[in-house]
Design a protein around this motif. Structure first.
Motif, short mmCIF file in Angstrom:
data_model
loop_
_atom_site.label_atom_id
_atom_site.label_comp_id
_atom_site.label_asym_id
_atom_site.label_seq_id
_atom_site.Cartn_x
_atom_site.Cartn_y
_atom_site.Cartn_z
N UNK A 1 0.84 -1.21 0.00
CA UNK A 1 0.00 0.00 0.00
C UNK A 1 0.87 1.26 0.00
N UNK A 2 1.98 1.22 0.74
CA UNK A 2 2.89 2.37 0.77
C UNK A 2 3.57 2.58 -0.58
N UNK A 3 3.94 1.51 -1.25
CA UNK A 3 4.54 1.62 -2.59
C UNK A 3 3.51 2.20 -3.55
N UNK A 4 2.28 1.67 -3.51
CA UNK A 4 1.23 2.16 -4.40
C UNK A 4 0.90 3.62 -4.15
N UNK A 5 1.04 4.07 -2.90
CA UNK A 5 0.74 5.46 -2.55
C UNK A 5 1.94 6.38 -2.82
N UNK A 6 3.09 5.80 -3.18
CA UNK A 6 4.27 6.61 -3.46
C UNK A 6 5.06 6.98 -2.22
N UNK A 7 4.73 6.37 -1.09
CA UNK A 7 5.42 6.67 0.16
C UNK A 7 6.69 5.84 0.33
N UNK A 8 6.83 4.81 -0.50
CA UNK A 8 7.98 3.89 -0.41
C UNK A 8 8.40 3.58 -1.85
N UNK A 9 9.71 3.51 -2.11
CA UNK A 9 10.15 3.21 -3.47
C UNK A 9 9.82 1.77 -3.85
N UNK A 10 9.60 1.56 -5.13
CA UNK A 10 9.32 0.21 -5.62
C UNK A 10 8.37 0.25 -6.80
N UNK A 11 8.07 -0.91 -7.32
CA UNK A 11 7.17 -1.05 -8.46
C UNK A 11 5.74 -1.13 -7.95
N UNK A 12 4.89 -0.23 -8.44
CA UNK A 12 3.49 -0.24 -7.99
C UNK A 12 2.76 -1.44 -8.56
N UNK A 13 1.61 -1.71 -8.01
CA UNK A 13 0.79 -2.83 -8.48
C UNK A 13 0.41 -2.63 -9.94
N UNK A 14 0.04 -1.40 -10.31
CA UNK A 14 -0.35 -1.13 -11.69
C UNK A 14 0.82 -1.33 -12.64
N UNK A 15 2.02 -0.87 -12.24
CA UNK A 15 3.20 -1.05 -13.07
C UNK A 15 3.54 -2.53 -13.22
N UNK A 16 3.45 -3.27 -12.13
CA UNK A 16 3.74 -4.71 -12.17
C UNK A 16 2.77 -5.43 -13.11
N UNK A 17 1.50 -5.05 -13.05
CA UNK A 17 0.49 -5.65 -13.93
C UNK A 17 0.80 -5.33 -15.39
N UNK A 18 1.19 -4.10 -15.67
CA UNK A 18 1.52 -3.68 -17.03
C UNK A 18 2.75 -4.44 -17.55
N UNK A 19 3.75 -4.60 -16.70
CA UNK A 19 4.95 -5.35 -17.08
C UNK A 19 4.58 -6.79 -17.41
N UNK A 20 3.73 -7.37 -16.59
CA UNK A 20 3.29 -8.75 -16.82
C UNK A 20 2.57 -8.88 -18.15
N UNK A 21 1.69 -7.91 -18.47
CA UNK A 21 0.97 -7.93 -19.74
C UNK A 21 1.94 -7.79 -20.92
N UNK A 22 2.92 -6.90 -20.79
CA UNK A 22 3.88 -6.70 -21.87
C UNK A 22 4.76 -7.94 -22.07
N UNK A 23 5.15 -8.58 -20.98
CA UNK A 23 5.94 -9.82 -21.11
C UNK A 23 5.13 -10.91 -21.80
N UNK A 24 3.85 -11.00 -21.48
CA UNK A 24 2.98 -11.98 -22.13
C UNK A 24 2.86 -11.68 -23.62
N UNK A 25 2.72 -10.40 -23.98
CA UNK A 25 2.63 -10.00 -25.38
C UNK A 25 3.93 -10.31 -26.12
N UNK A 26 5.07 -10.05 -25.50
CA UNK A 26 6.36 -10.36 -26.11
C UNK A 26 6.47 -11.86 -26.39
#
Length: 107
Positions: free
Chosen positions: A54-79
Motif C-alpha cells: 500500500x505504501x509503494x502504491x501510494x508513493x510513500x515507499x520506493x518500488x514497483x506499484x501494483x499497476x506497473x507490475x500488472x503492465x509489465x506482466x501484460x507486456x511480457x505476455x505479449x512479447x
C-alpha cells in the motif's frame, strides 16, 4: 499456479488502514502489525506485506506499484506471443522457400 486469496480486497484495505491509523501508538511498524494481525485473522508477515504494498502504491515507499507490475506482466505476455508468432512465421517461410526450390529443380 494461481494462489487463492483468503482475504478480500476490502479486508486488506481495512487492515492496512488500521495499521496506518494506529502506527503512532506503537514503538515500531512491526509492533503495530503484530498487534493488529490477529484481529484480522492473518499472520503478521502477511499484513506487513500488505502495508508495504500500500505504501509503494501510494508513493510513500520506493518500488514497483501494483499497476506497473500488472503492465509489465501484460507486456511480457505479449512479447512471448509475438516471439512465438515470429518462430511460426520463420518456420513457415523456410518451408515454403524449400518447397519453391524443390519445384524449380523438378521443372
Amino acid at each position: 499456479m494461481n494462489k487463492l486469496n483468503k482475504f478480500s480486497p476490502e479486508v486488506r484495505e481495512r487492515a492496512v488502514r488500521m495499521v496506518q491509523e494506529h502506527r503512532g501508538e506503537y514503538p515500531s511498524l512491526w509492533a503495530a502489525v503484530e498487534s493488529i494481525a490477529p484481529k484480522i485473522g492473518c499472520v503478521p508477515q502477511t499484513l506487513l506485506e500488505w502495508v508495504k504494498r500500500a505504501e509503494v502504491d501510494a508513493g510513500m515507499r520506493p518500488g514497483t506499484t501494483t499497476a506497473e507490475a500488472q503492465r509489465i506482466k501484460e507486456l511480457e505476455r505479449e512479447i512471448k506471443e509475438l516471439r512465438r508468432a515470429n518462430d511460426i512465421l520463420r518456420t513457415a517461410s523456410a518451408f515454403f522457400a524449400q518447397a519453391e526450390l524443390d519445384r524449380k529443380l523438378k521443372s
